[in-house]
Write an enzyme that holds these catalytic residues in place. Structure first.
Site, PDB file in Angstrom:
ATOM      1  N   CYS A 130       9.663  -3.873 -15.941  1.00 50.10           N
ATOM      2  CA  CYS A 130       9.304  -5.300 -15.869  1.00 50.10           C
ATOM      3  C   CYS A 130       8.467  -5.755 -17.071  1.00 50.10           C
ATOM      4  O   CYS A 130       8.339  -6.952 -17.313  1.00 50.10           O
ATOM      5  CB  CYS A 130       8.554  -5.585 -14.577  1.00 50.10           C
ATOM      6  SG  CYS A 130       9.438  -5.035 -13.130  1.00 50.10           S
ATOM      7  N   HIS A 190       4.358 -11.759 -14.875  1.00 50.52           N
ATOM      8  CA  HIS A 190       5.553 -11.185 -14.256  1.00 50.52           C
ATOM      9  C   HIS A 190       5.573 -11.632 -12.794  1.00 50.52           C
ATOM     10  O   HIS A 190       4.559 -11.581 -12.099  1.00 50.52           O
ATOM     11  CB  HIS A 190       5.500  -9.662 -14.371  1.00 50.52           C
ATOM     12  CG  HIS A 190       6.556  -8.974 -13.577  1.00 50.52           C
ATOM     13  ND1 HIS A 190       7.864  -9.383 -13.600  1.00 50.52           N
ATOM     14  CD2 HIS A 190       6.501  -7.915 -12.724  1.00 50.52           C
ATOM     15  CE1 HIS A 190       8.576  -8.607 -12.794  1.00 50.52           C
ATOM     16  NE2 HIS A 190       7.768  -7.709 -12.249  1.00 50.52           N
ATOM     17  N   ASN A 225      11.658 -10.912  -7.675  1.00 54.26           N
ATOM     18  CA  ASN A 225      11.318 -10.121  -8.860  1.00 54.26           C
ATOM     19  C   ASN A 225      12.600  -9.833  -9.649  1.00 54.26           C
ATOM     20  O   ASN A 225      13.462  -9.096  -9.179  1.00 54.26           O
ATOM     21  CB  ASN A 225      10.654  -8.817  -8.384  1.00 54.26           C
ATOM     22  CG  ASN A 225      10.233  -7.914  -9.530  1.00 54.26           C
ATOM     23  OD1 ASN A 225      10.639  -8.100 -10.670  1.00 54.26           O
ATOM     24  ND2 ASN A 225       9.425  -6.914  -9.209  1.00 54.26           N
TER      25      ASN A 225
HETATM   26  N1  ACO Z   1       9.713  -6.791   6.863  1.00 54.09           N
HETATM   27  C1  ACO Z   1       8.885  -6.508   7.883  1.00 54.09           C
HETATM   28  N2  ACO Z   1       8.011  -5.498   7.847  1.00 54.09           N
HETATM   29  C2  ACO Z   1       7.955  -4.751   6.715  1.00 54.09           C
HETATM   30  C3  ACO Z   1       8.794  -5.001   5.617  1.00 54.09           C
HETATM   31  C4  ACO Z   1       9.698  -6.068   5.718  1.00 54.09           C
HETATM   32  N3  ACO Z   1      10.535  -6.389   4.725  1.00 54.09           N
HETATM   33  N4  ACO Z   1       8.509  -4.116   4.634  1.00 54.09           N
HETATM   34  C5  ACO Z   1       7.537  -3.337   5.097  1.00 54.09           C
HETATM   35  N5  ACO Z   1       7.193  -3.713   6.361  1.00 54.09           N
HETATM   36  C6  ACO Z   1       6.197  -3.141   7.251  1.00 54.09           C
HETATM   37  C7  ACO Z   1       5.845  -1.722   6.880  1.00 54.09           C
HETATM   38  O1  ACO Z   1       6.775  -0.823   7.434  1.00 54.09           O
HETATM   39  C8  ACO Z   1       4.473  -1.591   7.459  1.00 54.09           C
HETATM   40  O2  ACO Z   1       4.589  -1.349   8.845  1.00 54.09           O
HETATM   41  P1  ACO Z   1       3.594  -0.303   9.564  1.00 54.09           P
HETATM   42  O3  ACO Z   1       2.234  -0.918   9.406  1.00 54.09           O
HETATM   43  O4  ACO Z   1       4.099  -0.293  10.966  1.00 54.09           O
HETATM   44  O5  ACO Z   1       3.765   0.968   8.826  1.00 54.09           O
HETATM   45  C9  ACO Z   1       3.867  -2.986   7.291  1.00 54.09           C
HETATM   46  O6  ACO Z   1       4.990  -3.862   7.120  1.00 54.09           O
HETATM   47  C10 ACO Z   1       2.929  -3.132   6.111  1.00 54.09           C
HETATM   48  O7  ACO Z   1       3.561  -2.542   4.986  1.00 54.09           O
HETATM   49  P2  ACO Z   1       2.857  -2.480   3.594  1.00 54.09           P
HETATM   50  O8  ACO Z   1       3.726  -1.710   2.638  1.00 54.09           O
HETATM   51  O9  ACO Z   1       1.437  -2.070   3.725  1.00 54.09           O
HETATM   52  O10 ACO Z   1       2.894  -4.033   3.196  1.00 54.09           O
HETATM   53  P3  ACO Z   1       2.233  -4.719   1.959  1.00 54.09           P
HETATM   54  O11 ACO Z   1       1.403  -5.832   2.414  1.00 54.09           O
HETATM   55  O12 ACO Z   1       1.641  -3.730   1.002  1.00 54.09           O
HETATM   56  O13 ACO Z   1       3.494  -5.382   1.206  1.00 54.09           O
HETATM   57  C11 ACO Z   1       4.973  -5.008  -0.643  1.00 54.09           C
HETATM   58  C12 ACO Z   1       4.549  -4.548   0.748  1.00 54.09           C
HETATM   59  C13 ACO Z   1       5.444  -6.432  -0.540  1.00 54.09           C
HETATM   60  C14 ACO Z   1       6.091  -4.118  -1.119  1.00 54.09           C
HETATM   61  C15 ACO Z   1       3.761  -4.935  -1.608  1.00 54.09           C
HETATM   62  O14 ACO Z   1       3.152  -3.691  -1.481  1.00 54.09           O
HETATM   63  C16 ACO Z   1       4.131  -5.163  -3.044  1.00 54.09           C
HETATM   64  O15 ACO Z   1       4.529  -6.256  -3.445  1.00 54.09           O
HETATM   65  N6  ACO Z   1       3.947  -4.142  -3.923  1.00 54.09           N
HETATM   66  C17 ACO Z   1       4.218  -4.288  -5.340  1.00 54.09           C
HETATM   67  C18 ACO Z   1       5.656  -4.170  -5.634  1.00 54.09           C
HETATM   68  C19 ACO Z   1       5.968  -4.599  -7.038  1.00 54.09           C
HETATM   69  O16 ACO Z   1       5.506  -5.622  -7.477  1.00 54.09           O
HETATM   70  N7  ACO Z   1       6.726  -3.857  -7.818  1.00 54.09           N
HETATM   71  C20 ACO Z   1       6.988  -4.316  -9.164  1.00 54.09           C
HETATM   72  C21 ACO Z   1       7.483  -3.324 -10.043  1.00 54.09           C
HETATM   73  S1  ACO Z   1       9.165  -3.026  -9.728  1.00 54.09           S
HETATM   74  C22 ACO Z   1       9.893  -2.621 -11.204  1.00 54.09           C
HETATM   75  O17 ACO Z   1       9.285  -2.391 -12.182  1.00 54.09           O
HETATM   76  C23 ACO Z   1      11.427  -2.547 -11.212  1.00 54.09           C
END
Ligand code: ACO
Length: 332
Positions: free
Chosen positions: A117, A257, A287
């Site tokens: 990214c 980004h 993204n």
């Molecule tokens: N729908 C519903 N529930 C979900 C989903 C979904 N799509 N995805 C995860 N959950 C659940 C999980 O299973 C978890 O459940 P649990 O508590 O029973 O275990 C709960 O929701 C919380 O999950 P977290 O992973 O803690 O959620 P978080 O608030 O951290 O959000 C996310 C997850 C959106 C992925 C976030 O961590 C994020 O944006 N991270 C950064 C990702 C990113 O920006 N990457 C960029 C680089 S990619 C590249 O370079 C190609």
């Protein structure tokens, strides 16, 4: 900073997004998720997705043609094409060579660059170096991403985040003291295992992390990437401003980004800046990796958010892990 008699800046911009829209409601039918969860945790409402049989390079071709046209140049006047991508349709030929053929830029050299990214700012910096030494005059940087092709559509942790798209710029000589003022690039390979996309090799660890039959897909530790992203974006902005000897008060717009509105929000709070100073379109496109910054930049410019002389900061982070920032004094 350079000692040239001219600046090096953006002569033309272009972007391309697939027509097909995939909404959160569509995703509700595919995985165990909800529109409410996705909006609350990411800010994303919809994303653009390529038809399965359409290669991503078609978006790069469209964006490149628009950028060259916008620059008032002919394809033959492009000296180098750099394509930034983390999911090339082919390893060989490179996407840059495919785009070179399609746009008939017969006098250009061409290579692909992968900094995930952060790729667009890595690409800008590389182009700037070639131009500042006099080696090349006009360099086309195309950020071209078809992430829908490497996403596991059964994994709700990742499939809700990504979309497809391309953004392109032509870089060349502009008025002195305008254009790219400076950039800052960084990488920390020791954190690379937090985002992986296997290509020609699949380790046992890679296999175990992936849930379903199809193992050649993107995997990510979202929580680790989230923490990293908030901190590094704030640091990368600070570093490039320090290099240029200006402060955030002198900056009119930050284009980060577009990964997650909570990351953008968290980084803005860390920097102590108002959200109004930050551009975001993550709700519409999700993204789109290296394409997210040039797509947002073009949108911000066309919608009148940027005027000549504005100081704009571009900042990204991503797989590698990598990060990058740039200060651009808008020359158009
Ligand atoms: N729908 C519903 N529930 C979900 C989903 C979904 N799509 N995805 C995860 N959950 C659940 C999980 O299973 C978890 O459940 P649990 O508590 O029973 O275990 C709960 O929701 C919380 O999950 P977290 O992973 O803690 O959620 P978080 O608030 O951290 O959000 C996310 C997850 C959106 C992925 C976030 O961590 C994020 O944006 N991270 C950064 C990702 C990113 O920006 N990457 C960029 C680089 S990619 C590249 O370079 C190609």
């Amino acid at each position: 900073m350079n000692s040239l008699t001219h600046g090096i800046g953006i002569l033309g911009l272009g972007s391309a997004l697939p027509e097909k829209v995939l909404t959160n409601f569509d995703l509700e039918k595919m995985v165990d998720t909800s529109d409410e969860w996705i909006i609350k945790r990411t800010g994303i409402s919809e994303r653009r997705i390529l038809e399965r049989e359409t290669p991503a390079y078609v978006l790069g071709v469209e964006a490149a043609k628009k950028a060259i046209d916008d620059a008032g140049l002919k394809p033959e006047e492009i000296d180098l094409i750099i394509v930034t991508t983390s999911c090339p349709d082919y390893l060989s030929p490179s996407i840059s060579c495919i785009i070179q053929k399609e746009i008939k830029a017969k006098n250009s050299a061409a290579f692909d660059l992968n900094a995930a990214c952060s790729g667009f700012i890595y690409g800008l910096t590389t182009a700037q170096q070639f131009i500042s030494t006099g080696y090349y005059k006009n360099v086309l940087v195309v950020a071209c991403e078809g992430l829908s092709k490497i996403v596991d559509w059964e994994d709700r942790n990742t499939c809700i985040l990504f979309g497809d798209g391309a953004g392109a710029v032509v870089l060349g000589a502009v008025e002195k003291e305008y254009g790219i003022i400076d950039t800052e690039l960084g990488a920390d390979g020791s954190m690379g295992h937090f985002i992986t996309i296997p290509c020609c090799h699949l380790s046992n660890e890679d296999k175990e992390k992936r849930l379903h039959e199809n193992k050649m897909v993107l995997w990510m530790d979202g929580t680790e990437v989230f923490k990293f992203a908030v901190n590094i974006m704030a640091q990368a902005v600070e570093k490039v401003l320090e290099k240029c000897n200006i402060t955030l008060d002198d900056v009119q717009l930050i284009i980060p980004h577009q990964a997650n509105i909570r990351i953008i929000d968290g980084a803005s709070k860390k920097m102590g800046i108002l959200f109004e100073k930050v551009y975001s379109n993550v709700h519409k496109y999700g993204n789109i990796s290296s394409a997210s910054i040039p797509v947002a930049l073009e949108e911000a410019w066309k919608s009148g958010r940027i005027s000549k002389g504005d100081n704009i900061v571009l900042v990204g982070f991503g797989g590698g892990l990598t990060w990058a920032s740039a200060l651009v004094k808008w020359n158009r």
